[in-house]
Design an enzyme around this catalytic site. Sequence first.
Site, PDB file in Angstrom:
ATOM      1  CG  ASP A 185       3.452 -50.134 -14.999  1.00 28.63           C
ATOM      2  OD1 ASP A 185       4.189 -51.022 -14.541  1.00 28.63           O
ATOM      3  OD2 ASP A 185       2.299 -49.904 -14.591  1.00 28.63           O
TER       4      ASP A 185
ATOM      5  CD  GLN B 250      -0.822 -54.973 -10.328  1.00 25.93           C
ATOM      6  OE1 GLN B 250       0.050 -54.175  -9.999  1.00 25.93           O
ATOM      7  NE2 GLN B 250      -0.523 -56.158 -10.821  1.00 25.93           N
TER       8      GLN B 250
ATOM      9  CE  LYS C  37       3.835 -54.271  -8.956  1.00 25.66           C
ATOM     10  NZ  LYS C  37       2.739 -54.258  -9.913  1.00 25.66           N
TER      11      LYS C  37
HETATM   12  N1  GUN Z   1       0.063 -56.560 -13.730  1.00 29.35           N
HETATM   13  C1  GUN Z   1       0.998 -57.540 -13.802  1.00 29.35           C
HETATM   14  N2  GUN Z   1       2.217 -57.009 -13.982  1.00 29.35           N
HETATM   15  C2  GUN Z   1       2.054 -55.651 -14.036  1.00 29.35           C
HETATM   16  C3  GUN Z   1       2.939 -54.561 -14.193  1.00 29.35           C
HETATM   17  O1  GUN Z   1       4.149 -54.717 -14.356  1.00 29.35           O
HETATM   18  N3  GUN Z   1       2.372 -53.324 -14.176  1.00 29.35           N
HETATM   19  C4  GUN Z   1       1.051 -53.128 -14.035  1.00 29.35           C
HETATM   20  N4  GUN Z   1       0.589 -51.889 -14.042  1.00 29.35           N
HETATM   21  N5  GUN Z   1       0.190 -54.126 -13.882  1.00 29.35           N
HETATM   22  C5  GUN Z   1       0.695 -55.383 -13.873  1.00 29.35           C
END
Ligand code: GUN
Length: 282
Positions: A119, A96, A52
């Site tokens: 998200d 996350q 990211k």
């Molecule tokens: N963990 C795995 N995929 C994601 C996601 O798309 N967002 C978040 N916040 N955590 C994750």
Amino acid sequence: MYKIIDGKQISAEIKEEMKKEVAALNESGVSVGLAVVLVGNDPASKVYIGNKKKACEALGIVSSEYLLPEDTSEQSLLELVDKLNRDDSVDGILVQLPLPRHLDEKKIINAISPDKDVDAFHPINVGKIMIGDYIFAPCTPAGIIELIERSGISLEGKSCVVIGRSNIVGKPMSMLLLHKNATVTICHSRTKNLAEVVSSADVVVAAVGKPKFVTANMVKEGAVVIDVGINRMADGKLCGDVNFDAVAPKCSYITPVPGGVGPMTIAMLMKNTVAAAKQKQK
Ligand code: GUN
């Protein structure tokens, strides 16, 4: 002959578009910022947030990383979220998941400002998706809509079967398909005659979390098959929820694993972050 939907290429296109949008925002004196919070040392999560960060850098989005120890208290995580909510240089906040067991995931998600919830996990954003009045959609289902539409496939009036009813994929996926005027069926572990239901679909979205769950007998000739699964096999290779070799010859379009849905999630996170920055301008 089936066509492969190339998630790497489509995600690259979207990132290129976002790079231009960020540059335009920067020219008008607006910077775009994403804060990523990781609690603990989960190796997979570390890889995800590293990716990211790289994507942000490539697009000109200012990323800030908050790496907190495994034993972080709920109070201090809530305080950090509150600080980021009030920080004008932060347009998007991503905590996350999964969080360590002692932290209440729901409580943390609910604390993120809905305007910065890139998200789209906050109940306000979930509700907005339900009524079709949203700025953010969760990255995986939003990415799937992009894969389908950018491949020139119309969803209007199509029979779409989503296998899986998770809050992150199955449920929002169904809503996004419905907003595209598809006729949507959600299947799950208790569905009777699942193979029969799936075999009626023009578009199948498999988000079950079971390797090679979707077999050739479940798929109609000419169907579009989208594979959300990322299953790590004993030999270390990744495998989707679809038995690709058996199913692909029956499809008009199919996504591979890896290289299908996977690359789209980061592109959509970037898109949501840019959308948050643009919304703040309004
Ligand atoms: N963990 C795995 N995929 C994601 C996601 O798309 N967002 C978040 N916040 N955590 C994750």
